[in-house]
Design a protein around this motif. Structure first.
Motif, short mmCIF file in Angstrom:
data_model
loop_
_atom_site.label_atom_id
_atom_site.label_comp_id
_atom_site.label_asym_id
_atom_site.label_seq_id
_atom_site.Cartn_x
_atom_site.Cartn_y
_atom_site.Cartn_z
N PHE A 21 1.18 -1.02 0.46
CA PHE A 21 -0.56 -0.17 -0.09
C PHE A 21 1.34 1.41 0.07
CE2 PHE A 21 -1.81 3.51 2.77
CZ PHE A 21 -3.13 4.08 2.05
N PHE A 22 1.86 1.97 1.00
CA PHE A 22 2.69 2.05 0.55
C PHE A 22 3.44 3.02 0.11
CE2 PHE A 22 3.29 1.28 5.60
CZ PHE A 22 1.95 1.93 5.87
N VAL A 23 4.10 1.39 -1.12
CA VAL A 23 4.66 1.42 -2.23
C VAL A 23 3.99 2.13 -3.09
CG1 VAL A 23 5.46 -0.21 -4.40
CG2 VAL A 23 5.87 0.23 -1.64
N ALA A 24 2.69 1.51 -3.35
CA ALA A 24 1.57 1.89 -4.45
C ALA A 24 1.67 3.65 -4.04
CB ALA A 24 0.31 1.49 -4.32
N LEU A 25 1.38 4.57 -2.96
CA LEU A 25 1.33 5.95 -2.86
C LEU A 25 2.92 6.18 -3.41
CD1 LEU A 25 -0.51 5.64 0.36
CD2 LEU A 25 -1.41 6.21 -1.69
N ALA A 26 3.49 6.02 -3.42
CA ALA A 26 4.57 6.25 -3.54
C ALA A 26 5.02 6.22 -4.69
CB ALA A 26 5.85 5.65 -2.58
#
Length: 297
Positions: A21-26
């Motif tokens: 999830f964090f990677v998808a945002l970043a």
């Protein structure tokens, strides 16, 4: 595995469950190799002071740092880069599912590289777990596959092979405490990633990301990397590398659960069934509840 090991494994799955999830945002604003660099640098900045405050000693030989440099390459640089590349192409949920093949890849590595015999309960348990992951996410995850999607999936699968080799290599690092192991590989990863990210992305030319992306990157570095790797190496020390790799079977379920709790997503009956199958697979791998005596195959 003891109850304490299982609790650490579940905690680790929660920390790593938020990674995708964090990677998808970043990745909306940061290039993959630069994100790998930022993740490793933040984690190193968090863990290194902890090691110093605890009075633990870093490796004091060239061979010790060599071992951690190799671990950094096969456990951080290669798999992080491949997964981040893959997530530029395929959904984060599918990336998490593909990541769940790590225990199977680890078994293949120890069998064909280290020459170790398989045990029936581990082999059967991992296969059951992979089936549970498939039920959990459902067939729609593979819908509309194209050549470019296939490249993204292959990148994520290649990352699990690298993780399999890292699990085998981690046996060389058991003499070090979990914080030292985590900090040492993150320091090596940070140093090695500077020229890689510079060549691939010219990261010094990238503007400051938005606040939401910065928060996602910080969470990725602090929670899903620094704290997670301390737990990961502690599990390896206590229960072995193959048992530590079981966390990847829990990550897709954890991601969906976090989505239901914090993003208003709903869980279907199929997803609950998938979670139950994954739980069964872990019990089969452990073997004790069913009185399974492992046999080499």
């Amino acid at each position: 595995m003891r109850l304490r090991d299982w609790m650490m494994l579940i905690s680790l799955s929660i920390l790593w469950g938020g990674t995708f999830f964090f990677v998808a945002l970043a990745l909306k604003e940061v290039a993959p190799m630069t994100l790998v660099l930022m993740r490793c640098v933040i984690a190193a900045l968090v863990i290194t002071p902890i090691v110093l405050m605890l009075g633990h000693a870093f490796p004091n030989t060239r061979e010790g740092w060599r071992d951690f440099a190799i671990m950094a390459i096969i456990n951080n640089i290669i798999p992080f880069g491949l997964i981040f590349y893959g997530q530029k192409i395929i959904p984060s949920g599918l990336a998490a599912v593909l990541n769940a093949t790590t225990p199977l890849m680890s078994l293949l590595v120890v069998r064909f590289v280290a020459g170790e015999a398989w045990t029936t309960n581990k082999l059967v348990g991992v296969l059951i777990g992979l089936g549970g992951v498939g039920v959990l996410v459902g067939p729609e995850a593979l819908g509309g596959a194209t050549l470019i999607n296939a490249l993204g999936m292959l990148a994520c699968l290649a990352a699990t092979v690298s993780y399999g080799f890292s699990g085998l290599w981690s046996r060389r690092l058991k003499a070090y405490s979990a914080p030292v192991s985590a900090a040492s590989q993150m320091l090596c990863s940070s140093i090695l990633m500077i020229p890689i990210a510079g060549f691939a992305d010219r990261f010094w030319t990238i503007g400051v990301p938005s606040q939401s992306v910065l928060l996602a990157i910080i969470a990725l570095g602090v929670l899903s990397t620094a704290l997670a790797y301390i737990l990961f190496f502690e599990i390896i020390r206590n229960a072995g590398a193959l048992n530590a790799m079981l966390v990847t079977l829990l990550i897709p379920f954890t991601s969906i659960t976090l989505g239901a709790l914090y993003l208003g997503e709903t869980l279907s009956a199929r997803q609950f069934a998938g979670a139950a199958i994954i739980g069964l697979s872990l019990l089969v791998i452990d073997g004790r509840l069913f009185g399974i005596k492992p046999k080499a195959v």
